[in-house]
Design a protein around this motif. Sequence first.
Motif, mmCIF file in Angstrom:
data_model
loop_
_atom_site.group_PDB
_atom_site.id
_atom_site.type_symbol
_atom_site.label_atom_id
_atom_site.label_comp_id
_atom_site.label_asym_id
_atom_site.label_seq_id
_atom_site.Cartn_x
_atom_site.Cartn_y
_atom_site.Cartn_z
ATOM 1 N N ARG A 61 2.048 6.186 -7.020
ATOM 2 C CA ARG A 61 0.841 6.874 -7.507
ATOM 3 C C ARG A 61 1.000 8.393 -7.395
ATOM 4 O O ARG A 61 0.766 9.127 -8.360
ATOM 5 N N ASP A 62 1.422 8.849 -6.236
ATOM 6 C CA ASP A 62 1.478 10.296 -6.014
ATOM 7 C C ASP A 62 2.564 10.962 -6.844
ATOM 8 O O ASP A 62 2.403 12.094 -7.305
ATOM 9 N N ASP A 91 5.923 8.786 8.886
ATOM 10 C CA ASP A 91 5.799 9.204 7.487
ATOM 11 C C ASP A 91 6.269 8.133 6.506
ATOM 12 O O ASP A 91 6.390 8.383 5.301
ATOM 13 N N ALA A 144 1.202 3.847 -3.050
ATOM 14 C CA ALA A 144 0.777 5.240 -2.851
ATOM 15 C C ALA A 144 1.894 6.202 -3.256
ATOM 16 O O ALA A 144 1.646 7.244 -3.877
ATOM 17 N N VAL A 204 -5.468 1.747 -2.837
ATOM 18 C CA VAL A 204 -4.957 3.103 -3.092
ATOM 19 C C VAL A 204 -5.675 3.780 -4.257
ATOM 20 O O VAL A 204 -5.255 4.840 -4.711
ATOM 21 N N GLN A 245 4.816 4.917 6.809
ATOM 22 C CA GLN A 245 3.855 3.830 7.016
ATOM 23 C C GLN A 245 2.429 4.373 7.020
ATOM 24 O O GLN A 245 2.217 5.580 6.938
ATOM 25 N N ILE A 246 1.465 3.458 7.120
ATOM 26 C CA ILE A 246 0.056 3.846 7.097
ATOM 27 C C ILE A 246 -0.349 4.529 8.403
ATOM 28 O O ILE A 246 -0.934 5.606 8.396
ATOM 29 N N VAL A 302 0.846 -1.201 0.000
ATOM 30 C CA VAL A 302 0.000 0.000 0.000
ATOM 31 C C VAL A 302 0.882 1.251 0.000
ATOM 32 O O VAL A 302 0.640 2.205 -0.756
ATOM 33 N N ASP A 318 6.896 11.977 0.924
ATOM 34 C CA ASP A 318 6.048 12.930 0.191
ATOM 35 C C ASP A 318 4.595 12.472 0.186
ATOM 36 O O ASP A 318 3.664 13.267 0.298
ATOM 37 N N SER A 319 4.418 11.170 0.053
ATOM 38 C CA SER A 319 3.064 10.638 -0.068
ATOM 39 C C SER A 319 2.395 10.474 1.289
ATOM 40 O O SER A 319 1.186 10.674 1.408
ATOM 41 N N LEU A 320 3.164 10.119 2.311
ATOM 42 C CA LEU A 320 2.564 9.673 3.578
ATOM 43 C C LEU A 320 2.755 10.627 4.748
ATOM 44 O O LEU A 320 2.266 10.365 5.849
ATOM 45 N N THR A 324 2.587 13.666 7.436
ATOM 46 C CA THR A 324 1.621 14.562 8.053
ATOM 47 C C THR A 324 2.432 15.464 8.976
ATOM 48 O O THR A 324 3.491 15.060 9.457
#
Lengths: 486, 486
Positions: free
Chosen positions: B169-170, B355, B166, B204, B357-358, B162, B331-333, B335
């Motif tokens: 994808r991003d 940042d 992601a 995703v 992991q999910i 995942v 970059d994708s994960l 916060t």
Amino acid sequence: MVSASRKTFLPLDPVTFSNESKAVIDFIADYYENVEKYPVQSTVEPGYLSAMLPESAPYCPEPLQDILEDVSNCIIPGLTHWQSPNFFAYFHANASTAGFFGEMLCSGFNVVGFNWISSPAATELESIVLDWMGKMLKLPSSFLFSGTGGGVLHGSTCEAAVCVLAAARDKALKELGGWENITKLVVYASDQTHFTFQKAAKLVGIPPSNFRLIETSFSTGFSLSPENLRFVIEDDIRSGLVPLFLCATIGTTPSGAVDPIAELGKVAMEFKLWLHIDAAYAGSGCICPELRHYLDGVELANSISMNPHKWFLTNMDCCCLWIKEPKLLVDSLSTDPEILRNNASKSKAVVDYKDWQIALSRRFRALKLWVVIRRHGLANLMCHIRSDIAMAKRFEALVGEDERFEIVVPRKFALVCFRLKPKVEEEDLNCKLVEAINSSGRAFMSHAVLSGIYVIRCAIGTTLTQQHHVDALWKLIQDKAQSLLM
Amino acid sequence: MVSASRKTFLPLDPVTFSNESKAVIDFIADYYENVEKYPVQSTVEPGYLSAMLPESAPYCPEPLQDILEDVSNCIIPGLTHWQSPNFFAYFHANASTAGFFGEMLCSGFNVVGFNWISSPAATELESIVLDWMGKMLKLPSSFLFSGTGGGVLHGSTCEAAVCVLAAARDKALKELGGWENITKLVVYASDQTHFTFQKAAKLVGIPPSNFRLIETSFSTGFSLSPENLRFVIEDDIRSGLVPLFLCATIGTTPSGAVDPIAELGKVAMEFKLWLHIDAAYAGSGCICPELRHYLDGVELANSISMNPHKWFLTNMDCCCLWIKEPKLLVDSLSTDPEILRNNASKSKAVVDYKDWQIALSRRFRALKLWVVIRRHGLANLMCHIRSDIAMAKRFEALVGEDERFEIVVPRKFALVCFRLKPKVEEEDLNCKLVEAINSSGRAFMSHAVLSGIYVIRCAIGTTLTQQHHVDALWKLIQDKAQSLLM
């Protein structure tokens, strides 16, 4: 000759297992005995550990005692001690003897219960414990296996969020008639909602620009206003978007705010939004009758999650997710590979939890929650919650008595948000105060910013915290404030 | 009076912790001592447990001994015994004293290392151990922190999938200039690739119709053909789609096949696909020099994952993911909530694994892998792998000597795929044979279907399996076959 043959290399010999494991138990008991002696927040510098450990794995086996010595000398100084009674930051991570007991059984059996036949007990105990837990929270039977719903254990709220968002997404995409509609789906939350929902929405492919963070304020105690929600939804509909999902929170991370579930539920039903309730922290508290009212309106939700690994004496990790229509979760997450086909699954008479979660593999976490509930009983679990709330009330009162300080938002659970009343020229006063407290090593706290105001969070509730620790914390805060204000 | 006050209710008292934990250790050691006595696959019927346990949680605390008795009487009969030396199904889940040791430390400290300051040791040990592990696998330095990449521990391959999907994808959506392009992205795998990648791609937000399962066959030993891959990619490009991601496997679940990494890597580079290598099972084997060649070409991949919780003596759960450009994952994960802001993170001098992991929360899994590596050393870890392979070779030879049977695909690791040679009128002969073996309680096996042919999988490698267990398994198979063929 270091490499042994299979006859002499026995990595799970029962006698060695017993002897070595007991040495580790003694080590951990000793850690708990001494945990107050360490600075709560680690004082190491970035990169400290690579200077202490070899660059590559050892070729030869090393003795247990050498490893434990390195844990003492290299690892413990680099821990921020979440089990310290002087840990008041974030939300806590309750360890307990019972939680550890359950975790040992889980790790000892080491079964992988992805479907029913791979270990029927793992699946069935999980379903039973989710019903136990749901009944303790007085969830409607629509969330229970004994009713028309069901529950599952995940590792984290984010995992639960990804799964319910995917279920809601796939239901909507089916109704809308094509995957290209994914860019129309909108997710709603408040600016106090845990950021994990924003991450989860992006993970499942909802465009980040379709995530609505609705502003909250002091006037509503930082709860999400149903009127504001309706306003934003109607605006989105006018723009041709499709409202999908609303996350409401019982006990937000920054301030412990509670969203008005019943009213939000009505808005969600009107616009056919999937309503999820995130009770990660405060859900545990709702086992106490005097706090249960915060869940009023839960019957309007589609799903609800809470984390026993925070405030319920359950060692990491453990997140309960209940859902009214498990079929929607399974529709979205199921797989049917030949290699796992079996008669029990074909019969549809069993739950295959692989279809209720992200991963295929899964640990037997239900054992842990089951042991925690039985070993403590509802009686002592409520005692645990009430004791923490009593300590938080006392702390709140102490803050209120000192005119240099103020309580910033009303306390609902065991989280107290307060600050030193600032003067104009001291903008970062409270930030300095937190740093002074944390760098003392005698306590660890964290902060939040509410409507632009920096507040100090005092989250009370580690397993070992007692009244005298809270009193000492208050004394420490007063002393550090005194130094800052001089 | 069952509810205790905080002064008498001490759920983490060190003395009680030590005494009770040791009682549980004895219980688990006893389980290992007796594990061969239980039917390997549980014989319970669906719903068995709800008839044995109360419908609701107890109000009063219950004694440790009562709970352990219920584990013996209610839980153990419902386990399928993954630690039995006679478990030959799926892929195994290696427990070991060292893995349990690490798990106890992890659960005992119970820190939540989402960012560096929340426990620097958790972050730093993880980075160090991922480098150790990467060096044992002779990964190029582009995957190591000591080089230009980095690694992280996840709970499962699906979680790793995942996250890398992601990230890919991003990156692509950014280059393509808009989220609506998500419906153009295409993911490639073979029909032998673990189904978790198909689930992850859907999770995703990649349209399920954009997942290409490229057919394999006996002619290539069920490995993915680079020519077929290129053909499908070119076809997609002609249709206006955007090739995104390729999963190649070292040791597929059905048959242990190995995809040709070096050749696939060239195709991936040509079409700018993200190449991920799933070495969940066989990755552990690649620490042995004689098996390392299966990873040749790994330098062309963007990411690679393997599961120490399968074949590396590491109790559940533990999945290593290495990535060449960790920045893409972050970059994708990532916060950046106010509540977690701190000076160390701001400095960018530290890793914040939340940042990578999910979930936000995370256990200190690195302790477990670190202890496993040190306690065994590379020497004994290789001994473990080689011993399993030697047993598989012997089993393969035994099958080959019996003319009623045949080896269906060549063995590469410790998985042997075989079957009874069927006659036309006995289509489900091998299915019946597996059922006869499993229902005997003396062994547990699983199956796969390869190009329409039902094969029996003999996966050798639980921690306790020794030569005599494999010999007994073969005797059991012969006996059951004899009965079926009579």
